[in-house]
Motif scaffolding. Structure first.
Motif, PDB file in Angstrom:
ATOM      1  N   ASP A 183      70.327  -4.276  41.025  1.00  0.00           N
ATOM      2  CA  ASP A 183      71.694  -4.743  41.283  1.00  0.00           C
ATOM      3  C   ASP A 183      72.671  -3.575  41.186  1.00  0.00           C
ATOM      4  N   VAL A 184      73.689  -3.614  42.023  1.00  0.00           N
ATOM      5  CA  VAL A 184      74.796  -2.675  41.932  1.00  0.00           C
ATOM      6  C   VAL A 184      75.997  -3.506  41.490  1.00  0.00           C
ATOM      7  N   VAL A 185      76.495  -3.207  40.301  1.00  0.00           N
ATOM      8  CA  VAL A 185      77.600  -3.969  39.723  1.00  0.00           C
ATOM      9  C   VAL A 185      78.780  -3.034  39.490  1.00  0.00           C
ATOM     10  N   GLU A 186      79.961  -3.615  39.402  1.00  0.00           N
ATOM     11  CA  GLU A 186      81.128  -2.788  39.124  1.00  0.00           C
ATOM     12  C   GLU A 186      82.077  -3.537  38.193  1.00  0.00           C
ATOM     13  N   HIS A 187      82.847  -2.732  37.475  1.00  0.00           N
ATOM     14  CA  HIS A 187      83.867  -3.289  36.581  1.00  0.00           C
ATOM     15  C   HIS A 187      85.154  -2.507  36.771  1.00  0.00           C
ATOM     16  N   VAL A 188      86.274  -3.240  36.741  1.00  0.00           N
ATOM     17  CA  VAL A 188      87.585  -2.636  36.884  1.00  0.00           C
ATOM     18  C   VAL A 188      88.262  -2.609  35.513  1.00  0.00           C
ATOM     19  N   TYR A 189      88.572  -1.401  35.062  1.00  0.00           N
ATOM     20  CA  TYR A 189      89.329  -1.212  33.825  1.00  0.00           C
ATOM     21  C   TYR A 189      90.803  -1.105  34.225  1.00  0.00           C
ATOM     22  N   GLU A 190      91.636  -1.941  33.623  1.00  0.00           N
ATOM     23  CA  GLU A 190      93.063  -1.902  33.928  1.00  0.00           C
ATOM     24  C   GLU A 190      93.737  -0.887  33.015  1.00  0.00           C
ATOM     25  N   VAL A 191      94.584  -0.040  33.597  1.00  0.00           N
ATOM     26  CA  VAL A 191      95.291   1.001  32.857  1.00  0.00           C
ATOM     27  C   VAL A 191      96.787   0.726  32.975  1.00  0.00           C
ATOM     28  N   THR A 192      97.475   0.668  31.831  1.00  0.00           N
ATOM     29  CA  THR A 192      98.921   0.458  31.828  1.00  0.00           C
ATOM     30  C   THR A 192      99.614   1.701  31.298  1.00  0.00           C
ATOM     31  N   ASN A 193     100.617   2.173  32.011  1.00  0.00           N
ATOM     32  CA  ASN A 193     101.406   3.315  31.557  1.00  0.00           C
ATOM     33  C   ASN A 193     102.402   2.794  30.516  1.00  0.00           C
ATOM     34  N   THR A 194     102.182   3.144  29.261  1.00  0.00           N
ATOM     35  CA  THR A 194     103.054   2.694  28.174  1.00  0.00           C
ATOM     36  C   THR A 194     104.049   3.769  27.757  1.00  0.00           C
ATOM     37  N   GLY A 195     104.096   4.874  28.489  1.00  0.00           N
ATOM     38  CA  GLY A 195     104.995   5.977  28.157  1.00  0.00           C
ATOM     39  C   GLY A 195     106.239   5.991  29.019  1.00  0.00           C
ATOM     40  N   LYS A 196     106.941   7.130  28.964  1.00  0.00           N
ATOM     41  CA  LYS A 196     108.208   7.284  29.686  1.00  0.00           C
ATOM     42  C   LYS A 196     108.093   8.147  30.935  1.00  0.00           C
ATOM     43  N   ASN A 197     106.947   8.787  31.128  1.00  0.00           N
ATOM     44  CA  ASN A 197     106.715   9.636  32.294  1.00  0.00           C
ATOM     45  C   ASN A 197     105.643   9.014  33.174  1.00  0.00           C
ATOM     46  N   GLY A 212      97.525   0.537  36.764  1.00  0.00           N
ATOM     47  CA  GLY A 212      96.608   1.139  37.710  1.00  0.00           C
ATOM     48  C   GLY A 212      95.202   0.661  37.384  1.00  0.00           C
ATOM     49  N   GLN A 213      94.216   1.201  38.098  1.00  0.00           N
ATOM     50  CA  GLN A 213      92.840   0.763  37.892  1.00  0.00           C
ATOM     51  C   GLN A 213      91.873   1.930  37.888  1.00  0.00           C
ATOM     52  N   ILE A 214      90.818   1.743  37.096  1.00  0.00           N
ATOM     53  CA  ILE A 214      89.661   2.637  37.134  1.00  0.00           C
ATOM     54  C   ILE A 214      88.459   1.727  37.351  1.00  0.00           C
ATOM     55  N   THR A 215      87.714   1.980  38.417  1.00  0.00           N
ATOM     56  CA  THR A 215      86.544   1.166  38.729  1.00  0.00           C
ATOM     57  C   THR A 215      85.296   2.015  38.530  1.00  0.00           C
ATOM     58  N   LEU A 216      84.329   1.457  37.807  1.00  0.00           N
ATOM     59  CA  LEU A 216      83.022   2.098  37.667  1.00  0.00           C
ATOM     60  C   LEU A 216      81.992   1.209  38.340  1.00  0.00           C
ATOM     61  N   LYS A 217      81.260   1.780  39.293  1.00  0.00           N
ATOM     62  CA  LYS A 217      80.210   1.072  40.018  1.00  0.00           C
ATOM     63  C   LYS A 217      78.875   1.630  39.534  1.00  0.00           C
TER      64      LYS A 217
END
Length: 161
Positions: free
Chosen positions: A78-92, A121-126
């Motif tokens: 199987d080829v599986v993937e997961h999306v990690y959600e990234v939130t910018n919590t800073g000022k830049n 944003g997103q980071i996806t690992l397949k």
């Protein structure tokens, strides 16, 4: 006496070769990260260059939806993937400059545009499970303009025949 001397010599040679290989692996692991994903070319990139690139932008902070993910039981091949959600919590703006998986079985993709403060944003690992059996643990290093780089994200899977 000869037997003890022979065993001692064998033990010393074994330990010396382990130390040499361990030193070579450590040196390689800390200075280069080999790109083996479909989103990158086949060149070798120094980890220090990736850190420098990430630090070229004004520092910010981020929050991950989760640093670890478990796919649970999956079938071999199987080829599986997961999306990690990234939130910018800073000022830049948050700039993800690279995502480097630990091995060629994992292909990354990520938000290439700057992520503005408060945005996501997103980071996806397949992951391709073809060459694995049983429980596996994999990781990827994320390089971004934050204080502590790289950031490690991880996943696991229980690969069934």
């Amino acid at each position: 006496m000869k037997r003890i001397l022979g065993l001692s010599l064998l033990a010393v040679l074994t330990l010396a070769s382990c130390k040499k290989n361990e030193a070579a692996e450590t040196s390689t692991a800390t200075t280069t990260t080999e790109q083996k994903d479909p989103f990158a070319d086949d060149r070798v990139v120094k980890q220090s260059d990736l850190v420098s690139e990430a630090k070229n932008h004004a520092e910010t902070t981020l929050a991950l939806s989760e640093p670890d993910f478990n796919f649970g039981k999956i079938k071999k091949g199987d080829v599986v993937e997961h999306v990690y959600e990234v939130t910018n919590t800073g000022k830049n703006p948050l700039i993800i400059s690279a995502v480097k998986p630990g091995c060629g079985c994992t292909a990354p993709d990520y938000t290439k545009d700057p992520i503005m403060p408060g945005q996501k944003g997103q980071i996806t690992l397949k992951f391709d499970s073809t060459n694995f059996d049983g429980i596996v643990y994999k990781s990827a290093e994320v390089y971004a303009n934050v204080a502590q780089v790289p950031i490690e994200i991880r996943f696991s899977a229980d690969i069934q025949p």
